[in-house]
Design a protein around this motif. Structure first.
Motif, short mmCIF file in Angstrom:
data_model
loop_
_atom_site.label_atom_id
_atom_site.label_comp_id
_atom_site.label_asym_id
_atom_site.label_seq_id
_atom_site.Cartn_x
_atom_site.Cartn_y
_atom_site.Cartn_z
N GLY A 1 4.24 5.76 -10.28
CA GLY A 1 5.44 6.17 -10.98
C GLY A 1 5.42 5.92 -12.47
N VAL A 2 4.37 5.26 -12.96
CA VAL A 2 4.29 4.94 -14.39
C VAL A 2 3.04 5.53 -15.02
CG1 VAL A 2 4.21 3.09 -16.12
CG2 VAL A 2 5.62 2.82 -14.06
N LEU A 3 1.86 5.19 -14.48
CA LEU A 3 0.60 5.63 -15.10
C LEU A 3 -0.51 5.59 -14.06
CD1 LEU A 3 -0.81 6.46 -17.74
CD2 LEU A 3 -1.21 4.03 -18.19
N HIS A 4 -1.35 6.63 -14.08
CA HIS A 4 -2.49 6.72 -13.16
C HIS A 4 -3.68 7.28 -13.93
CE1 HIS A 4 -4.55 7.30 -9.27
NE2 HIS A 4 -5.02 8.40 -9.81
N VAL A 5 -4.84 6.65 -13.76
CA VAL A 5 -6.06 7.11 -14.42
C VAL A 5 -7.08 7.46 -13.35
CG1 VAL A 5 -7.92 6.51 -16.01
CG2 VAL A 5 -5.61 5.64 -16.42
N GLU A 6 -7.55 8.70 -13.35
CA GLU A 6 -8.54 9.14 -12.36
C GLU A 6 -9.93 8.65 -12.75
OE1 GLU A 6 -8.00 10.25 -9.58
OE2 GLU A 6 -6.39 11.72 -9.46
N PRO A 7 -10.83 8.49 -11.75
CA PRO A 7 -12.18 8.00 -12.05
C PRO A 7 -12.96 8.92 -12.98
CG PRO A 7 -12.00 8.70 -9.76
CD PRO A 7 -10.62 8.65 -10.31
N GLU B 1 12.15 -4.39 -13.19
CA GLU B 1 11.15 -3.71 -12.36
C GLU B 1 9.72 -4.15 -12.71
OE1 GLU B 1 11.42 0.51 -12.54
OE2 GLU B 1 13.40 0.62 -11.62
N ARG B 2 9.53 -4.70 -13.90
CA ARG B 2 8.16 -4.86 -14.41
C ARG B 2 7.31 -5.81 -13.59
NH1 ARG B 2 9.53 -4.75 -20.97
NH2 ARG B 2 10.64 -2.74 -20.86
N SER B 3 7.90 -6.88 -13.08
CA SER B 3 7.11 -7.81 -12.25
C SER B 3 7.10 -7.40 -10.80
CB SER B 3 7.67 -9.23 -12.38
OG SER B 3 8.97 -9.29 -11.84
N ARG B 4 7.79 -6.30 -10.47
CA ARG B 4 7.90 -5.84 -9.08
C ARG B 4 7.13 -4.55 -8.84
NH1 ARG B 4 12.35 -8.07 -6.27
NH2 ARG B 4 13.19 -9.83 -7.42
N LEU B 5 6.63 -3.93 -9.89
CA LEU B 5 5.85 -2.71 -9.70
C LEU B 5 4.46 -3.06 -9.19
CD1 LEU B 5 6.74 -0.65 -12.90
CD2 LEU B 5 7.31 -0.07 -10.55
N PRO B 6 4.00 -2.40 -8.13
CA PRO B 6 2.64 -2.66 -7.64
C PRO B 6 1.59 -2.18 -8.64
CG PRO B 6 3.63 -0.84 -6.44
CD PRO B 6 4.71 -1.40 -7.31
N LEU B 7 0.63 -3.03 -8.92
CA LEU B 7 -0.51 -2.69 -9.78
C LEU B 7 -1.72 -2.52 -8.87
CD1 LEU B 7 0.00 -5.42 -12.55
CD2 LEU B 7 1.08 -3.16 -12.38
N ILE B 8 -2.29 -1.33 -8.83
CA ILE B 8 -3.38 -1.04 -7.91
C ILE B 8 -4.72 -1.23 -8.63
CG2 ILE B 8 -4.42 0.69 -6.41
CD1 ILE B 8 -1.66 1.97 -6.11
N TYR B 9 -5.51 -2.13 -8.07
CA TYR B 9 -6.82 -2.43 -8.64
C TYR B 9 -7.92 -1.91 -7.72
CZ TYR B 9 -4.96 -5.70 -12.14
OH TYR B 9 -4.31 -6.27 -13.21
N VAL B 10 -8.90 -1.24 -8.32
CA VAL B 10 -10.15 -0.91 -7.64
C VAL B 10 -11.18 -1.88 -8.17
CG1 VAL B 10 -11.95 0.81 -7.33
CG2 VAL B 10 -9.55 1.50 -7.29
N GLY B 11 -11.62 -2.79 -7.30
CA GLY B 11 -12.41 -3.90 -7.81
C GLY B 11 -11.54 -4.73 -8.74
N GLU B 12 -12.00 -4.89 -9.98
CA GLU B 12 -11.23 -5.63 -10.97
C GLU B 12 -10.63 -4.72 -12.01
OE1 GLU B 12 -10.38 -8.86 -10.88
OE2 GLU B 12 -11.30 -8.78 -8.89
N PHE C 1 4.98 -0.41 -20.56
CA PHE C 1 6.31 -0.42 -19.94
C PHE C 1 7.40 -0.10 -20.97
CE2 PHE C 1 4.82 -3.55 -16.44
CZ PHE C 1 4.35 -2.49 -15.69
N GLN C 2 7.26 -0.60 -22.17
CA GLN C 2 8.25 -0.30 -23.21
C GLN C 2 8.25 1.19 -23.54
OE1 GLN C 2 7.06 -2.96 -26.36
NE2 GLN C 2 8.47 -4.59 -25.69
N GLU C 3 7.07 1.77 -23.69
CA GLU C 3 6.97 3.19 -24.03
C GLU C 3 7.50 4.07 -22.92
OE1 GLU C 3 2.91 3.89 -24.85
OE2 GLU C 3 2.94 2.97 -26.84
N ARG C 4 7.25 3.67 -21.67
CA ARG C 4 7.68 4.49 -20.52
C ARG C 4 9.11 4.19 -20.09
NH1 ARG C 4 3.13 7.35 -18.35
NH2 ARG C 4 1.59 7.22 -20.03
N GLY C 5 9.77 3.27 -20.76
CA GLY C 5 11.17 2.97 -20.43
C GLY C 5 11.36 2.32 -19.08
N VAL C 6 10.42 1.46 -18.68
CA VAL C 6 10.53 0.76 -17.39
C VAL C 6 11.49 -0.42 -17.56
CG1 VAL C 6 9.30 -0.52 -15.60
CG2 VAL C 6 8.20 1.44 -16.74
N PRO C 7 12.57 -0.48 -16.79
CA PRO C 7 13.52 -1.60 -16.91
C PRO C 7 12.83 -2.94 -16.69
CG PRO C 7 14.44 0.15 -15.55
CD PRO C 7 13.00 0.50 -15.77
N SER C 8 13.33 -3.96 -17.36
CA SER C 8 12.68 -5.27 -17.33
C SER C 8 12.60 -5.85 -15.92
CB SER C 8 13.42 -6.23 -18.26
OG SER C 8 14.78 -6.34 -17.86
#
Length: 430
Positions: free
Chosen positions: A419-425, A401-412, A392-399
């Motif tokens: 809008g910040v980071l996505h990793v393909e399988p 927003e950090r606890s309000r951004l959805p974190l998408i989990y596949v399994g665990e 979040f610091q590197e991407r300049g995400v305002p403080s």
């Protein structure tokens, strides 16, 4: 020689063609003159698409009888008619004028169809009263420009074809055509600001300056020209002070400008994003507390319906943050979108990228979680896991927003932060 409202109306219609014209018809003298002029034109030009709408606020004991009177007038003039009953309840401490006006225009917006113009009977004296009201409230050029002849409204436009006519001229027209106009007793109640100006202040001014109504209307028109000039200049200047993220402004760029221009740009920025305008005191707080805060500070200036915050060099405007529980876990059926109303967020299955086919084939559960502290995410091109704090610091995400951004989990496995980071399988060993 008496001017004819029909001539002014005809010129207005030629200048502003529309798919239809909705007449705001209260039954009072002003709107009755407008309705009669429209009906007169419709006789000469039967294809003119006029119709009338009466708003019954439900605030007077006679309001139902007034609605029937308006219906009868329209029937006699062969004018299509509709009535909207509001049955208003005024909350304690609220302005009756403001509540009624808001509800009235909300009803107009529901009846107005795409490409139509709502016609109101505002005239020169109304313009003068509006200018004085805004002046007494300390308004700037936007308020002092008072009412334009036409402006965007709902799916169409709001037009005022009688702005150049005085109340006296409309009274004479009504008398000449024997119009049976309603008299609302609340119009002489000087507890209301506009009525106080109309009944006591403006007549006194007219004793000294007989053409004060025309003079004030001209002043409003000149202020309107100034506002139009600003409107042609400010958007280009606003683009020059844009921040690093969409919709933000740069603190560094703003501080190179004179304070009057800073204030004008802030107002234009808020208007473009449809936020309510702040009082002057709040705007000065933005200039002082936000623009001149220390770089690592995170100031916030708020008023009803709006918050302005700063992160690093960017100034943000947003709806007030609502309470959010970051401990919640949301199960996501990826066959459909997932709405998170409190965050004004809707997640689409397509945002999963190649993970969508993977989870559908493998029947792996997908959940949406929120940062609570200590989370990390695998970044293939860097190798290994990295903490969300550093990401979040590197991407300049305002403080905020950090606890309000959805974190998408596949399994665990945390695979995406929209809008910040996505990793393909394909980048991982699944």
């Amino acid at each position: 020689m008496l001017r004819a409202p029909t001539d002014a109306l005809s010129a207005f219609l030629n200048k502003h063609p529309a798919t239809g014209y909705l007449i705001a018809f209260s039954g009072g003298l002003d709107s009755h003159v407008l309705l009669h002029a429209c009906a007169t034109l419709q006789v000469a030009f039967p294809r003119l698409p006029f119709r009338a709408l009466h708003i019954d606020h439900g605030l007077q004991s006679m309001s139902a009888e007034w609605a029937e009177h308006c219906r009868a007038v329209c029937v006699a003039l062969n004018m299509p008619f509709a009535c909207e009953c509001l049955h208003l309840q005024i909350p304690a401490g609220e302005s009756l004028e403001a509540v009624a006006r808001h509800a009235r225009y909300a009803a107009f917006s529901q009846h107005l169809q795409a490409g139509e113009i709502l016609l109101t009977a505002h005239h020169q004296d109304d313009q003068a009263e509006t200018l004085l009201l805004h002046l007494l409230r300390g308004s700037g050029v936007d308020g002092l420009a008072a009412m334009p002849e036409i402006r965007p409204f709902a799916q169409g436009w709001l037009g005022r074809p009688l702005l150049s006519f005085s109340r006296e001229e409309l009274v004479e027209y009504a008398r000449n055509h024997a119009l049976d106009c309603l008299q609302d007793p609340s119009n002489v109640d000087t507890r209301f600001d506009r009525n106080f100006l109309r009944q006591q202040v403006i007549p006194l001014l007219q004793q000294r300056w007989p053409v004060v109504g025309k003079t004030l209307a001209r002043a409003a028109r000149l202020q309107g020209e100034s506002r139009a000039l600003l409107a042609s200049f400010l958007p280009e200047k606003l683009a020059q002070v844009a921040g690093s993220r969409s919709g933000t402004l740069s603190v560094r760029q703003l501080k190179t400008l004179d304070i009057p221009l800073q204030k004008a740009l802030l107002r234009e920025w808020l208007a473009q994003q449809h936020f309510p305008m702040p009082e002057e005191k709040k705007l000065l707080h933005v200039l002082h507390d936000v623009l001149h805060a220390k770089p690592d500070a995170e100031p916030c200036v708020a008023w009803a319906g709006c918050e302005i915050r700063r992160f690093r060099d960017d100034v943000y405007t947003m709806l007030p943050l609502q309470h959010h529980d970051p401990a919640q876990v949301l199960a996501w059926d990826v066959s459909q979108e997932l709405a998170i109303p409190i965050l004004h967020c809707i997640l689409q299955p397509a945002q999963l990228g190649a993970w969508l086919a993977y989870v559908q084939a493998q029947h792996v559960p997908v959940t949406v979680r929120f940062r609570q502290g200590g989370e990390s995410m695998y970044i293939p091109y860097r190798g290994g896991h990295h903490s969300l704090k550093h990401i979040f610091q590197e991407r300049g995400v305002p403080s905020w927003e950090r606890s309000r951004l959805p974190l998408i989990y596949v399994g665990e496995r945390l695979v995406s932060i929209p809008g910040v980071l996505h990793v393909e399988p394909s980048a991982l060993e699944c």
